[in-house]
Write an enzyme that holds these catalytic residues in place. Sequence first.
Site, PDB file in Angstrom:
ATOM      1  N   GLU A 290       0.220  12.395  16.052  1.00  0.00           N
ATOM      2  CA  GLU A 290       1.571  12.493  15.875  1.00  0.00           C
ATOM      3  C   GLU A 290       2.585  12.957  17.114  1.00  0.00           C
ATOM      4  OE1 GLU A 290       2.768  15.020  12.371  1.00  0.00           O
ATOM      5  OE2 GLU A 290       4.311  13.910  11.786  1.00  0.00           O
ATOM      6  N   HIS A 316     -25.868  11.185  12.140  1.00  0.00           N
ATOM      7  CA  HIS A 316     -26.393  10.079  11.293  1.00  0.00           C
ATOM      8  C   HIS A 316     -25.366   9.364  10.515  1.00  0.00           C
ATOM      9  CE1 HIS A 316     -30.265  12.236  11.454  1.00  0.00           C
ATOM     10  NE2 HIS A 316     -29.401  13.356  11.817  1.00  0.00           N
ATOM     11  N   LYS A 430       9.527   7.271   4.623  1.00  0.00           N
ATOM     12  CA  LYS A 430      10.067   8.312   3.860  1.00  0.00           C
ATOM     13  C   LYS A 430      11.269   7.904   3.188  1.00  0.00           C
ATOM     14  CE  LYS A 430       9.379  12.563   6.445  1.00  0.00           C
ATOM     15  NZ  LYS A 430       9.961  13.600   7.338  1.00  0.00           N
TER      16      LYS A 430
HETATM   17  O1  PA5 Z   1       4.618  18.060  12.774  1.00  0.00           O
HETATM   18  C1  PA5 Z   1       5.320  18.067  12.007  1.00  0.00           C
HETATM   19  O2  PA5 Z   1       6.591  18.268  12.003  1.00  0.00           O
HETATM   20  C2  PA5 Z   1       5.172  17.423  10.429  1.00  0.00           C
HETATM   21  O3  PA5 Z   1       3.778  16.921  10.512  1.00  0.00           O
HETATM   22  C3  PA5 Z   1       5.189  18.413   9.442  1.00  0.00           C
HETATM   23  O4  PA5 Z   1       4.524  19.528   9.668  1.00  0.00           O
HETATM   24  C4  PA5 Z   1       5.269  17.734   8.062  1.00  0.00           C
HETATM   25  O5  PA5 Z   1       5.935  16.659   8.034  1.00  0.00           O
HETATM   26  C5  PA5 Z   1       5.830  18.745   7.188  1.00  0.00           C
HETATM   27  O6  PA5 Z   1       7.164  19.232   7.554  1.00  0.00           O
HETATM   28  P1  PA5 Z   1       7.725  20.468   6.830  1.00  0.00           P
HETATM   29  O7  PA5 Z   1       7.013  21.667   7.402  1.00  0.00           O
HETATM   30  O8  PA5 Z   1       9.241  20.590   7.574  1.00  0.00           O
HETATM   31  O9  PA5 Z   1       7.725  20.435   5.350  1.00  0.00           O
END
Ligand code: PA5
Length: 461
Positions: A290, A316, A430
């Site tokens: 990410e 495996h 989203k």
């Molecule tokens: O790294 C990030 O920002 C995302 O993966 C968030 O952790 C995820 O979208 C959850 O977001 P939030 O903590 O605002 O609910």
Amino acid sequence: MAITLDVTNLVATADGRTGIPVAAVEGARARFAAAHSHLEAQHASGILGFLDLPGNAALTAQSVDFAAKATGRYRDVVVLGIGGSALGPIALRTALKPAGWNAMSDAQRAGWPRLHVLDNVDPRTIGALLASLDLAGTLFMVTSKSGGTGETMAQFLVVQDRLASAGLALRDHVVFVTDPAKGALRAIANREKIPALDVPPNVGGRFSVLSPVGLLPAALSGMDAHAIMAGAADMATRCNTDDLLKNPAGTFAVLQWLADTTQGRRIHVLMPYRDTLRDMAAWFVQLWAESLGKIQPGGASVGPTPIPALGATDQHSQVQLFMEGPQDKTVTFLTTIGHDADVTIPKAFADIEELGYLAGHSLGELLDVEQRATAGALAKRGRPSMTFTLDTVDAWHIGALFMLFGIATVYGGHLYGVNPLDQPGVELGKQYTFAKLGRAGYDAARAEFESLPKSDPRWVL
Ligand code: PA5
């Protein structure tokens, strides 16, 4: 207490071992120094808040103090969250609580609560867990940095309804972990007097495990939050150098980047050889993917693809691919010196070849030999790898590992020329979801979604 990084098998040798040429490693020193000073500048500007977490005693105290007051009140703690809000707690539980923790009796758990993490909105999983719990003895920890993530809000709405139906007060069974000022959860906390712990505004979701996001479930279930932070602090200090080969986060990031961008090794496998470290790999996958899978300002799509694996299990399974598949991978092993608890393999059936050689060795020895054998076999076939070795899997080393990979990811952002702290690519999906569920203000997204090509019956079997 230490973590060593051995990159021997990632560096090419004159006698023909495949890897990054020594000259390329040396040549990357200046590039790394620039990445390190960029990190320092970003830190000074206040945007790398995760680096400050080990020094934030007041924030750590929020988790430790809340957990101390909660001791004995709850038999179950349920984390509601997704992404960075869930993967850290899961990694901590797997690393620092005994296997099968949630199946143990209260006595076996010495009175500490079971720890569940609901990291999805699959109704089957959530329905089954809620049906199994005595809500009167359950604390729900609702974790959302933004305070408004759809999946987490949906989980919370289901839970608050169940609590209300059971006649239980929200503020006695719910704690929020969220931004100190912004977002829906903070507003609800203020309105309903629900306890709420802070995620500093400059700490992003996937960098937040050392905030109450990870520390509160850790403290609630009896882990040593202070030791986690001590390990993280030590690693932050160790990585505070622009000397590449003295900086484990830098060396990890630079060698992965060189392997990707100069040798096409864009798949980065993280392969613990300890069950306790299995979910560190899942946590790392989110962080690396990410943060670094992005479009550069110039328009080029870049980024490594992280893959989790587990030794010896994957010997495996995926190891066949690692050994003979495309030359597009690096493998990073995670292991420890020895084993806290080992099991001797009994002597029996000594006359049968397939069993006899095992007798007298231990399961831990077998696992360690397999790790070294896999690293050696990969090297023999021209497949680069590196190995992190922890003294042991404990709170200190897990905290150090979280910090190491967090810092490496920031270096990776500079090396790949992308912002490691954002995630613009997840927004469009989203928006379409909001539009389809009727959220106000998403008419354009709804129209765009409706205009996408429909499923074509010719291609549906
Ligand atoms: O790294 C990030 O920002 C995302 O993966 C968030 O952790 C995820 O979208 C959850 O977001 P939030 O903590 O605002 O609910």
